[in-house]
Design an enzyme around this catalytic site. Structure first.
Site, PDB file in Angstrom:
ATOM      1  N   ASP A  33       0.768  -1.398  -0.121  1.00 27.79           N
ATOM      2  CA  ASP A  33      -0.040   0.028   0.050  1.00 27.79           C
ATOM      3  C   ASP A  33       0.937   1.270   0.091  1.00 27.79           C
ATOM      4  OD1 ASP A  33      -1.907  -2.068   0.204  1.00 27.79           O
ATOM      5  OD2 ASP A  33      -2.811  -1.380   2.026  1.00 27.79           O
ATOM      6  N   CYS A  56      -1.901  -2.687   7.699  1.00 32.68           N
ATOM      7  CA  CYS A  56      -1.992  -3.548   6.746  1.00 32.68           C
ATOM      8  C   CYS A  56      -0.584  -4.342   6.599  1.00 32.68           C
ATOM      9  CB  CYS A  56      -2.124  -2.675   5.388  1.00 32.68           C
ATOM     10  SG  CYS A  56      -3.854  -2.027   5.388  1.00 32.68           S
ATOM     11  N   LYS A  98      -6.827  -5.130  -2.933  1.00 34.44           N
ATOM     12  CA  LYS A  98      -7.663  -5.394  -1.767  1.00 34.44           C
ATOM     13  C   LYS A  98      -8.834  -4.449  -1.434  1.00 34.44           C
ATOM     14  CE  LYS A  98      -3.753  -4.394   1.359  1.00 34.44           C
ATOM     15  NZ  LYS A  98      -4.503  -3.344   2.115  1.00 34.44           N
TER      16      LYS A  98
END
Length: 213
Positions: free
Chosen positions: A12, A155, A110
């Site tokens: 990310d 994450c 995701k």
């Protein structure tokens, strides 16, 4: 160059998590240079990308009267309600332009299911819905997963924990990641990571000849 049985999992590194972004991680832009350095030594790199619909259930705007960083109960458990971020197709959802990983083999998107959040690159927050990453890594012969990116305590940590739960050796590269640290989340994440066998490394340890290779 490391063998393809070692994978660098870059989590990310997107504009909405950078300083000035919708869900800024403090000093989040500092991860780009060390990640580029790491990626140059891995033949196998996988990127992840938060990829939410605009009305995602984890957004505070989807819950009238709720403010960002408050909490709500979802069918899968308690959920932090985030500012709207990483909306599909927006600049905020884009991977950072300065990431230089042309040899990355896969991008896992995701958080695209509207009713369930997704921190881990392996399993959505309901802990039932797979992303497909586990099967991909097994079929490509991966044994060890090295995790870095944003944010350490959400994450990246969830991804490292699930890598371990899926049977891979799992490592979290601390100085190629940055935390949010919401209500003690960073300390809690490190305790859980240690308890469940995820090793904590620095970039120089990974890059050095005497690293875990």
């Amino acid at each position: 160059m490391r063998p393809s049985s070692d994978v660098l999992l870059v989590v990310d590194v997107q504009y909405d998590f950078m300083p000035g972004g919708a869900l800024a991680v403090p000093f989040g832009d500092e991860v780009v240079a060390p990640i580029n350095r790491l990626a140059a030594s891995f033949s196998h790199v996988v990127l992840t990308q938060d990829w939410h619909p605009a009305n995602h259930a984890s957004f505070a705007i989807s819950h009238p009267g709720k403010q960002p960083f408050s909490r709500a109960h979802m069918p899968y458990g308690e959920q932090v309600l985030w500012p709207q971020h990483c909306v599909q197709g927006t600049r905020g959802a884009a991977l950072h332009d300065d990431l230089s990983i042309p040899h990355a083999r896969l991008v896992i998107r995701k958080g695209h299911h509207v009713n369930v959040d997704s921190y881990s690159a392996f399993v959505e927050a309901d802990r039932k819905t797979p992303t497909g990453l586990t099967g991909y890594l097994r079929e490509t012969g991966v044994k060890r997963v090295f995790c870095c990116g944003l944010a350490t305590d959400y994450c990246v940590a969830w991804t490292a924990l699930d890598a371990r739960a899926c049977g891979f050796e799992s490592y979290l590269i601390e100085d190629a990641s940055r935390p949010i640290d919401l209500d003690g989340s960073l300390e809690a994440a490190w305790l859980q990571l240690t308890d469940l066998g995820v090793e904590r490394l620095l970039v120089d340890e990974v890059m050095g000849e005497t690293a875990v290779v």
